[in-house]
Design an enzyme around this catalytic site. Structure first.
Site, PDB file in Angstrom:
ATOM      1  N   CYS A  84       3.905  48.966  60.274  1.00  0.00           N
ATOM      2  CA  CYS A  84       3.346  49.341  58.926  1.00  0.00           C
ATOM      3  C   CYS A  84       2.240  48.083  58.178  1.00  0.00           C
ATOM      4  O   CYS A  84       1.314  48.601  57.505  1.00  0.00           O
ATOM      5  CB  CYS A  84       4.651  49.430  57.725  1.00  0.00           C
ATOM      6  SG  CYS A  84       5.785  48.353  57.804  1.00  0.00           S
TER       7      CYS A  84
ATOM      8  N   HIS B 181       2.358  48.112  50.876  1.00  0.00           N
ATOM      9  CA  HIS B 181       2.301  46.684  51.281  1.00  0.00           C
ATOM     10  C   HIS B 181       0.859  46.502  50.747  1.00  0.00           C
ATOM     11  O   HIS B 181      -0.443  47.098  51.082  1.00  0.00           O
ATOM     12  CB  HIS B 181       2.157  46.812  52.876  1.00  0.00           C
ATOM     13  CG  HIS B 181       3.578  46.888  53.490  1.00  0.00           C
ATOM     14  ND1 HIS B 181       4.953  46.979  52.635  1.00  0.00           N
ATOM     15  CD2 HIS B 181       3.988  46.855  54.777  1.00  0.00           C
ATOM     16  CE1 HIS B 181       5.749  47.162  53.576  1.00  0.00           C
ATOM     17  NE2 HIS B 181       5.390  47.007  54.906  1.00  0.00           N
TER      18      HIS B 181
HETATM   19  P1  NAP Z   1      16.940  53.895  59.329  1.00  0.00           P
HETATM   20  O1  NAP Z   1      16.802  54.348  57.971  1.00  0.00           O
HETATM   21  O2  NAP Z   1      18.091  52.912  59.676  1.00  0.00           O
HETATM   22  O3  NAP Z   1      17.372  55.108  60.128  1.00  0.00           O
HETATM   23  C1  NAP Z   1      17.552  55.176  61.354  1.00  0.00           C
HETATM   24  C2  NAP Z   1      17.856  56.671  61.791  1.00  0.00           C
HETATM   25  O4  NAP Z   1      18.018  56.492  63.517  1.00  0.00           O
HETATM   26  C3  NAP Z   1      18.926  57.445  61.417  1.00  0.00           C
HETATM   27  O5  NAP Z   1      18.498  58.732  61.515  1.00  0.00           O
HETATM   28  C4  NAP Z   1      20.197  57.077  62.154  1.00  0.00           C
HETATM   29  O6  NAP Z   1      21.131  58.087  62.298  1.00  0.00           O
HETATM   30  C5  NAP Z   1      19.509  57.071  63.512  1.00  0.00           C
HETATM   31  N1  NAP Z   1      20.175  56.425  64.475  1.00  0.00           N
HETATM   32  C6  NAP Z   1      20.622  55.185  64.500  1.00  0.00           C
HETATM   33  N2  NAP Z   1      21.546  54.849  65.436  1.00  0.00           N
HETATM   34  C7  NAP Z   1      21.242  55.778  66.235  1.00  0.00           C
HETATM   35  C8  NAP Z   1      22.134  56.049  67.812  1.00  0.00           C
HETATM   36  N3  NAP Z   1      22.636  55.169  68.110  1.00  0.00           N
HETATM   37  N4  NAP Z   1      21.823  57.207  68.393  1.00  0.00           N
HETATM   38  C9  NAP Z   1      20.850  57.895  67.709  1.00  0.00           C
HETATM   39  N5  NAP Z   1      20.287  58.051  66.391  1.00  0.00           N
HETATM   40  C10 NAP Z   1      20.693  56.816  65.876  1.00  0.00           C
HETATM   41  O7  NAP Z   1      15.575  53.340  59.796  1.00  0.00           O
HETATM   42  P2  NAP Z   1      14.083  53.517  59.109  1.00  0.00           P
HETATM   43  O8  NAP Z   1      13.740  52.713  58.123  1.00  0.00           O
HETATM   44  O9  NAP Z   1      13.780  55.049  59.106  1.00  0.00           O
HETATM   45  O10 NAP Z   1      13.261  53.113  60.466  1.00  0.00           O
HETATM   46  C11 NAP Z   1      13.276  53.882  61.595  1.00  0.00           C
HETATM   47  C12 NAP Z   1      12.294  53.168  62.840  1.00  0.00           C
HETATM   48  O11 NAP Z   1      11.126  53.333  62.120  1.00  0.00           O
HETATM   49  C13 NAP Z   1      12.630  51.733  63.136  1.00  0.00           C
HETATM   50  O12 NAP Z   1      12.241  51.434  64.514  1.00  0.00           O
HETATM   51  C14 NAP Z   1      11.574  50.973  62.131  1.00  0.00           C
HETATM   52  O13 NAP Z   1      11.496  49.589  62.622  1.00  0.00           O
HETATM   53  C15 NAP Z   1      10.606  51.981  62.057  1.00  0.00           C
HETATM   54  N6  NAP Z   1       9.522  51.740  61.035  1.00  0.00           N
HETATM   55  C16 NAP Z   1      10.094  51.780  59.634  1.00  0.00           C
HETATM   56  C17 NAP Z   1       9.110  51.582  58.628  1.00  0.00           C
HETATM   57  C18 NAP Z   1       9.568  51.389  57.386  1.00  0.00           C
HETATM   58  O14 NAP Z   1       8.697  51.330  56.592  1.00  0.00           O
HETATM   59  N7  NAP Z   1      10.946  51.753  57.088  1.00  0.00           N
HETATM   60  C19 NAP Z   1       7.666  51.494  59.020  1.00  0.00           C
HETATM   61  C20 NAP Z   1       7.286  51.523  60.253  1.00  0.00           C
HETATM   62  C21 NAP Z   1       8.089  51.475  61.313  1.00  0.00           C
HETATM   63  P3  NAP Z   1      22.295  58.194  61.214  1.00  0.00           P
HETATM   64  O15 NAP Z   1      21.943  58.508  59.843  1.00  0.00           O
HETATM   65  O16 NAP Z   1      23.343  59.105  62.021  1.00  0.00           O
HETATM   66  O17 NAP Z   1      22.940  56.698  61.284  1.00  0.00           O
END
Ligand code: NAP
Length: 344
Positions: free
Chosen positions: A150, A242
């Site tokens: 991001c 950001h």
């Molecule tokens: P998050 O809120 O922790 O969500 C993670 C998701 O993955 C949830 O749906 C979770 O399901 C699922 N999950 C977790 N463990 C799993 C497993 N073992 N098997 C299958 N599904 C699983 O994370 P997020 O902030 O959305 O970020 C997601 C990705 O995008 C990350 O790689 C992050 O680095 C990237 N990212 C985030 C941003 C940002 O601004 N937040 C920006 C760019 C990239 P449950 O609900 O069932 O736990």
């Protein structure tokens, strides 16, 4: 045209943005959502801790969350968006691509792999052709495309615009919102009344991803740009958006009017989620600001301001919405490009 899409990790912070952006999308129909085993089998309403600023669309609330496994996803899904934690994505995404799915992913794993296109459509859409190399080398029927981090995606469209003057050196200092760390990422006790001058791995991502994105594709590999990027990343107590302070040095001398012209010329694409213009330049020196300007162009525009000439080159500030342009919206736009280019 209607393309059936699914979301891997659809219950998380980025997954919820996907759902918000897919609600009413002209070309994509959401038909499958996966998450962890804890959520599989529950309705989406039950499984997701919904935290974005609009209600769960009714038609999504009743969807049953599936296991994150190719066997659990219906065959008629044409395109998958991935917002899994990177450690999970590293193992799981190749299973989907081997099974023939096209995956447009946010997760940071494999972004720098030689045969994985890292794409911002307005900057380097032609890198998508690297998928031919990927499919040959890996024997996949499916394909894996990544969008950058991001903080990188906020800055790189502005650098791409300035590269006509020969980019040589970039210094950037970021002020990054807490949502970038995910809901459980930074506690209120850590961030209220505070700034954290370190975000693990972020500086290296900005330095390396920028060079790959600005590089050229010769038909077999990406030749990374030789610009030197030095980043200093800070977590600040804003929710979304950001803001980044950039100093860019170019081979040709440029003034602020040259930069304004280059930003105005930044390409806009005929894709449903592409903003027009890509870069909005503010003349008022105290803009852009996260709270006021992060939703420009539906959260897909890059806002720029504070242009000035300094002994360290052109200085300016840029801003983008980190979970829209920096995450879900970025993958969505890559998905739209994949469809237009015939990969889906
Ligand atoms: P998050 O809120 O922790 O969500 C993670 C998701 O993955 C949830 O749906 C979770 O399901 C699922 N999950 C977790 N463990 C799993 C497993 N073992 N098997 C299958 N599904 C699983 O994370 P997020 O902030 O959305 O970020 C997601 C990705 O995008 C990350 O790689 C992050 O680095 C990237 N990212 C985030 C941003 C940002 O601004 N937040 C920006 C760019 C990239 P449950 O609900 O069932 O736990």
């Amino acid at each position: 045209m209607s393309v059936n899409v699914g979301i891997l990790g659809g219950t998380g912070a980025v997954g919820q943005r996907f759902i918000q952006l897919l609600d009413g999308h002209s070309d994509f129909e959401l038909v499958a959502i996966t998450a962890s085993d804890d959520s599989a089998g529950k309705s989406y309403r039950e499984a997701a801790k919904w935290r974005v600023d609009s209600p769960i669309p009714d038609w999504v609330g009743d969807i049953e969350v599936r296991e994150t496994d190719p066997q659990a996803v219906p065959d008629d899904v044409d395109l998958l968006f991935s917002s899994l934690p990177s450690g999970v994505a590293e193992v799981v995404e190749p299973r989907f691509t081997e099974a023939g799915y096209v995956v447009s992913s946010n997760s940071s794993n494999s972004r720098m792999a030689d045969d994985v296109p890292l794409v911002i459509p307005e900057v380097n859409g032609e890198h998508l052709d690297l998928l031919e190399v990927q499919q040959d080398e890996r024997g996949w029927d499916g394909a894996l495309v990544k969008n950058p981090n991001c903080s990188t995606i906020t800055m790189v469209p502005t650098l791409a615009a300035l590269d006509r003057f020969g980019l040589e050196t970039v210094h950037v200092s970021t002020l990054q919102a807490v949502s970038g760390a995910g809901y459980d990422g930074v506690t209120s006790m850590e961030i209220i009344d505070n700034v954290i001058p370190h975000i693990g791995g972020e500086e290296l991502k900005m330095e390396t991803e920028s060079r790959k994105l600005l590089g050229s594709f010769d038909g077999t590999e990406i030749d990374h740009h030789d610009v030197n990027v030095s980043a200093s990343c800070n977590r600040v107590p804003t929710l979304d958006g950001h803001l980044e302070n950039v100093w860019a040095e170019t081979r040709k001398d440029i003034d602020t009017d040259d930069a304004r012209g280059a930003f105005a010329d930044a390409p806009t694409l005929d894709l449903p989620s592409a903003p027009d213009p890509l870069i909005e330049v503010f003349e008022n020196p105290d803009r852009p600001q996260p709270r006021l300007d992060r939703t420009l162009g539906g959260g897909m525009q890059i806002a720029v301001g504070g242009l000035q000439n300094t002994p360290s080159g052109l200085q300016y500030n840029c801003l983008a919405h980190n979970t829209i342009r920096g995450a879900a919206g970025a993958s969505l736009l890559n998905g739209e490009l994949l469809v237009r280019e015939g990969w889906v």
